[in-house]
Scaffold this motif. Sequence first.
Motif, PDB file in Angstrom:
ATOM      1  N   PHE A  96      30.235 -17.671 -23.052  1.00  0.00           N
ATOM      2  CA  PHE A  96      29.782 -18.417 -24.228  1.00  0.00           C
ATOM      3  C   PHE A  96      31.006 -18.943 -24.973  1.00  0.00           C
ATOM      4  O   PHE A  96      31.031 -20.084 -25.438  1.00  0.00           O
ATOM      5  CB  PHE A  96      29.004 -17.479 -25.167  1.00  0.00           C
ATOM      6  CG  PHE A  96      27.540 -17.720 -25.207  1.00  0.00           C
ATOM      7  CD1 PHE A  96      27.010 -18.747 -25.956  1.00  0.00           C
ATOM      8  CD2 PHE A  96      26.663 -16.892 -24.513  1.00  0.00           C
ATOM      9  CE1 PHE A  96      25.647 -18.962 -26.014  1.00  0.00           C
ATOM     10  CE2 PHE A  96      25.302 -17.099 -24.560  1.00  0.00           C
ATOM     11  CZ  PHE A  96      24.798 -18.143 -25.309  1.00  0.00           C
ATOM     12  N   GLY A 126      23.149 -15.704 -33.011  1.00  0.00           N
ATOM     13  CA  GLY A 126      23.636 -15.511 -31.654  1.00  0.00           C
ATOM     14  C   GLY A 126      22.511 -15.573 -30.631  1.00  0.00           C
ATOM     15  O   GLY A 126      21.328 -15.463 -30.971  1.00  0.00           O
ATOM     16  N   TYR A 127      22.894 -15.690 -29.364  1.00  0.00           N
ATOM     17  CA  TYR A 127      21.893 -15.764 -28.300  1.00  0.00           C
ATOM     18  C   TYR A 127      21.036 -14.518 -28.246  1.00  0.00           C
ATOM     19  O   TYR A 127      19.795 -14.615 -28.201  1.00  0.00           O
ATOM     20  CB  TYR A 127      22.577 -16.000 -26.951  1.00  0.00           C
ATOM     21  CG  TYR A 127      21.615 -15.889 -25.780  1.00  0.00           C
ATOM     22  CD1 TYR A 127      20.699 -16.905 -25.519  1.00  0.00           C
ATOM     23  CD2 TYR A 127      21.591 -14.761 -24.970  1.00  0.00           C
ATOM     24  CE1 TYR A 127      19.797 -16.804 -24.467  1.00  0.00           C
ATOM     25  CE2 TYR A 127      20.704 -14.649 -23.915  1.00  0.00           C
ATOM     26  CZ  TYR A 127      19.808 -15.662 -23.669  1.00  0.00           C
ATOM     27  OH  TYR A 127      18.912 -15.554 -22.630  1.00  0.00           O
ATOM     28  N   ASN A 155      27.707 -19.539 -29.732  1.00  0.00           N
ATOM     29  CA  ASN A 155      26.988 -18.314 -30.067  1.00  0.00           C
ATOM     30  C   ASN A 155      26.649 -18.226 -31.546  1.00  0.00           C
ATOM     31  O   ASN A 155      26.223 -17.180 -32.036  1.00  0.00           O
ATOM     32  CB  ASN A 155      27.776 -17.072 -29.632  1.00  0.00           C
ATOM     33  CG  ASN A 155      26.864 -15.894 -29.347  1.00  0.00           C
ATOM     34  OD1 ASN A 155      25.779 -16.056 -28.771  1.00  0.00           O
ATOM     35  ND2 ASN A 155      27.276 -14.699 -29.748  1.00  0.00           N
ATOM     36  N   THR A 176      24.539  -7.616 -26.413  1.00  0.00           N
ATOM     37  CA  THR A 176      25.840  -8.243 -26.295  1.00  0.00           C
ATOM     38  C   THR A 176      26.825  -7.154 -25.908  1.00  0.00           C
ATOM     39  O   THR A 176      26.931  -6.141 -26.606  1.00  0.00           O
ATOM     40  CB  THR A 176      26.276  -8.901 -27.611  1.00  0.00           C
ATOM     41  OG1 THR A 176      25.370  -9.965 -27.926  1.00  0.00           O
ATOM     42  CG2 THR A 176      27.681  -9.466 -27.510  1.00  0.00           C
ATOM     43  N   HIS A 233      30.713 -10.726 -23.495  1.00  0.00           N
ATOM     44  CA  HIS A 233      31.779 -11.251 -24.342  1.00  0.00           C
ATOM     45  C   HIS A 233      32.993 -10.336 -24.203  1.00  0.00           C
ATOM     46  O   HIS A 233      32.936  -9.313 -23.536  1.00  0.00           O
ATOM     47  CB  HIS A 233      31.326 -11.301 -25.806  1.00  0.00           C
ATOM     48  CG  HIS A 233      30.296 -12.352 -26.102  1.00  0.00           C
ATOM     49  ND1 HIS A 233      30.585 -13.512 -26.781  1.00  0.00           N
ATOM     50  CD2 HIS A 233      28.984 -12.417 -25.800  1.00  0.00           C
ATOM     51  CE1 HIS A 233      29.492 -14.255 -26.894  1.00  0.00           C
ATOM     52  NE2 HIS A 233      28.499 -13.609 -26.298  1.00  0.00           N
TER      53      HIS A 233
END
Length: 296
Positions: free
Chosen positions: A55, A244-245, A148, A259, A202
């Motif tokens: 991302f 965020g996603y 994000n 995440t 991430h």
Amino acid sequence: MLGYGYWTLCEELNRLGKIYPFLHFEVIGESVMGKSIPALRIGQGAKELHINASFHANEWITTPLLMQFVEDLACSYARGTAWQGSNIRRLLSEYSLWVVPMVNPDGVELVLHGVNDEHPFRETLLDWNGGSPDFSNWKANIRGVDLNDQFPAHWEEEAARRGQPGPGERDYGGVAPLTEPEAIALAHFTECHPFELVVALHTQGREIYWNYRDYEPSESEAFAERLALASGYQAVKLVDSDAGYKDWFIQQFRKPGFTIEVGVGVNPLPVESFATLYEEMVPILLTAMDLQVVNR
């Protein structure tokens, strides 16, 4: 591996497709600069899972980590062998794993290769980067939008909290949610699949984020603790973080989303840390694939 960019990814996808014909490939959209955003499926199970990476442009090392995971998974499946105690053929008969290995291809290329004289965004990018040709700290896409921070999950509050007035290397969420083609592609892809859970890779911090404003299902915390136990990472309950996603996924579908902040250090994490990062990540992803999600 000096740097794993978009064209390396394309070569690797082509190579894996030839070796493992049971892999399925498709394109879910295009980046600002017209690069196809590929997705890959492994497994034939009715339950669908999703993992994505890169991302953020300067977190590009998550892409080769995820691709190595797919390759090792495919190898174990083809051979019928267990991997770290997991029965891969059983897992992939129950689950279909969908991978989007590089959400932000333009940004990754910018971090790795900078801007040459022919780059269509050269002057604008240099201006946003304070005149510096070093883009190693760049997180955003090529239009200076943090992908994000692009999702419609209390987006306005995140934009106010970030306080970024315009495009730049990080933390600007755009003029509205889902303005960027990369974020739109991933949102549409997610809406088209009944994913049981999602994982966004991430770097860095060795942490697992699992909650979102109490929208998450009751099992999410216990799942996060299992992922933490498998890896030595810390399961963290976040506050004051939106857009965020995984936030959007949890809010929209009321299913588990995570995440994973891989590794520790300063982004971009050094290539020399790849083996250690991979050793940490594999048990997280194998455990995530075997979580018994409650059917709703």
